[in-house]
Design a protein around this motif. Structure first.
Motif, PDB file in Angstrom:
ATOM      1  N   ILE A  95       0.843  -1.206   0.000  1.00 12.01           N
ATOM      2  CA  ILE A  95       0.000   0.000   0.000  1.00 12.01           C
ATOM      3  C   ILE A  95       0.880   1.257   0.000  1.00 12.01           C
ATOM      4  CG2 ILE A  95      -1.665   1.331   1.366  1.00 12.01           C
ATOM      5  CD1 ILE A  95      -2.873  -1.411   2.195  1.00 12.01           C
ATOM      6  N   ALA A  96       1.937   1.224   0.790  1.00  8.87           N
ATOM      7  CA  ALA A  96       2.879   2.361   0.800  1.00  8.87           C
ATOM      8  C   ALA A  96       3.424   2.586  -0.608  1.00  8.87           C
ATOM      9  CB  ALA A  96       4.009   2.089   1.780  1.00  8.87           C
ATOM     10  N   GLY A  97       3.708   1.496  -1.306  1.00 10.67           N
ATOM     11  CA  GLY A  97       4.212   1.585  -2.672  1.00 10.67           C
ATOM     12  C   GLY A  97       3.220   2.241  -3.623  1.00 10.67           C
ATOM     13  N   ARG A  98       1.965   2.245  -3.250  1.00 12.66           N
ATOM     14  CA  ARG A  98       0.927   2.858  -4.081  1.00 12.66           C
ATOM     15  C   ARG A  98       0.622   4.292  -3.638  1.00 12.66           C
ATOM     16  NH1 ARG A  98       0.794  -2.301  -4.642  1.00 12.66           N
ATOM     17  NH2 ARG A  98      -0.191  -3.344  -6.407  1.00 12.66           N
ATOM     18  N   GLY A  99       1.433   4.816  -2.744  1.00 16.52           N
ATOM     19  CA  GLY A  99       1.315   6.221  -2.383  1.00 16.52           C
ATOM     20  C   GLY A  99       0.298   6.533  -1.291  1.00 16.52           C
TER      21      GLY A  99
END
Ligand code: ASP
Ligand code: MG
Length: 401
Positions: A95-99
């Motif tokens: 999720i962090a990777g998706r901003g």
């Protein structure tokens, strides 16, 4: 703010690609404006693999010591609780990777407080302050399902399939608007669709019927989770993870389980691995069973004959327990290669259901070791190897005649 709790089962997070798809769904829900709490199971068959590892180590010990024992329940909890922690951190990273900002919590960090029973603990109270704080900061909260902390500050797990319980108990404690349970089936069916090809999808189900189904072995929703839903009036939406993203009014095939609906559904469920104690008297056994906190499903005590059934799913130390209850059996016998098959629904007993059940099983060449009738359930004990055939025969006789 409206809280949405989503729970994803093991098959929905089985690999990196599927964790990515779940992250997409979670991010989409967040961007729709929900406060999102996601409860995850261990990846794929991770829990089974960890338990097999423990059994392997215990087995090796038996080769070198005649005092060797099965793996202690406390240590099994330390071990299997890691499965969900792997998933929670990976999903948070995805999720962090998706901003979007996400934070993962273990069961104890989430305030899931249980009794002190290892391997099949019960949730006593939920104090989700840390979750509420992080939601208020705009974060997506990921929670490791299936686990909590006892009042003795020990890590506990909630029994197989217990991530459902985490999700429903959290939804209740957070006053969630919705609770969605995602798995590889799109809801509740009149039988396990993997066993009965003509199983019918049930768009709605009342929680009393669903509770009976779960107790008797339906895997679609864990029994303790259904109990929490009944207490808290949370409606559950059981869906398939692979269905397209749709919440705002679009048609998704799902089962809505709520306390408000009055349905009269019939369904066939099966419970693998059940032990049977039967004999002229089982009083001494029942005393021992209570002392050892054995889970019992059907118990009948009569002047001439008595019986009790024991589901073995959450008894990792059954070999040791069996040895402990042996002296209390007296003239009663203990057999344990059974499965329990059940017809769940209203008014079955009064309409000759038990006779029809015997006939259907006989037609499939199956001789049940016992049959029992309850207000919402008829059950029969059959050999484990005949479980699926028995489920099909009962489905043909009671649901799809
Ligand atoms: N991972 C645990 C199990 O396999 C809990 C769950 O899946 O809900 O039983
Ligand atoms: Mg699992």
């Amino acid at each position: 703010m409206a809280v949405l709790v989503q729970k994803y089962g093991g098959s929905s997070v089985a690999d990196v690609e599927r964790i990515g798809k779940v992250a997409d769904r979670v991010v989409a829900a967040k961007r729709e404006g929900w406060d999102v709490v996601v409860v995850v199971s261990a990846m794929g068959k991770a829990t089974d693999e960890l338990l097999a590892l423990a059994a392997g180590v215990a087995e090796k010990a038996r080769a070198v010591s005649d005092r060797a024992k099965e793996a202690p329940r406390r240590e099994l909890d330390m071990l299997v609780s890691t499965g969900e922690r792997v998933t929670m951190s990976l999903l948070s990273i995805a999720i962090a990777g998706r901003g979007e900002e996400a934070i993962s919590f273990t069961g104890s960090q989430s305030g899931i407080l249980t009794n002190d029973r290892h391997f099949d603990a019960r949730i006593i109270e939920v104090r989700p302050h840390r979750i509420e704080d992080e939601l208020a900061r705009g974060k997506i909260v990921i929670v490791a399902g299936y686990q909590g902390m006892s009042y003795r500050r020990e890590i506990t797990t909630l029994g197989r399939g217990g991530s459902d319980t985490t999700a429903v108990a959290l939804a209740a404690a957070l006053g969630a608007t919705r609770c969605e349970i995602y798995s590889d089936v799109d809801g509740v069916y009149s039988a396990d669709p993997r066993v009965c090809a003509d199983a019918r999808h049930l768009p709605e189900i009342d929680l009393a019927t669903l509770s009976e189904m779960s107790e008797a072995g339906a895997k679609v929703l864990n029994a303790q989770a259904v109990e929490w839903a009944r207490k808290s009036k949370v409606a559950l939406h059981a869906r398939k993870t692979s269905d397209p993203l749709a919440r705002a009014g679009e048609a998704v095939r799902e089962t809505v389980a709520s306390a408000e609906t009055r349905t009269s559904v019939r369904a066939i469920v099966g419970l693998d691995r059940v032990a049977l104690v039967s004999g002229p008297s089982i009083e001494a056994f029942l005393g021992e069973a209570a002392r050892l906190e054995l889970p019992l499903l059907d118990v009948h005590v009569g002047p001439h004959a008595s019986l009790a059934t024991i589901p073995l799913l959450n008894l990792p130390d059954w070999t040791a327990r069996r040895a402990e209850i042996a002296p209390a059996l007296g003239q009663a016998s203990l057999t344990h290669d059974h499965a329990l098959v059940s017809v769940v629904g209203d008014g079955l007993l009064g309409s000759g259901g038990l006779a029809r059940m015997a006939e259907a099983l006989r037609g499939a060449g199956i001789a049940p070791a016992m049959r029992s009738g309850h207000a919402l359930r008829l059950s029969a004990l059959v050999p484990r190897a005949s479980r699926e055939a028995a489920e099909r025969a009962l489905h043909a006789a009671f649901v799809a005649p």
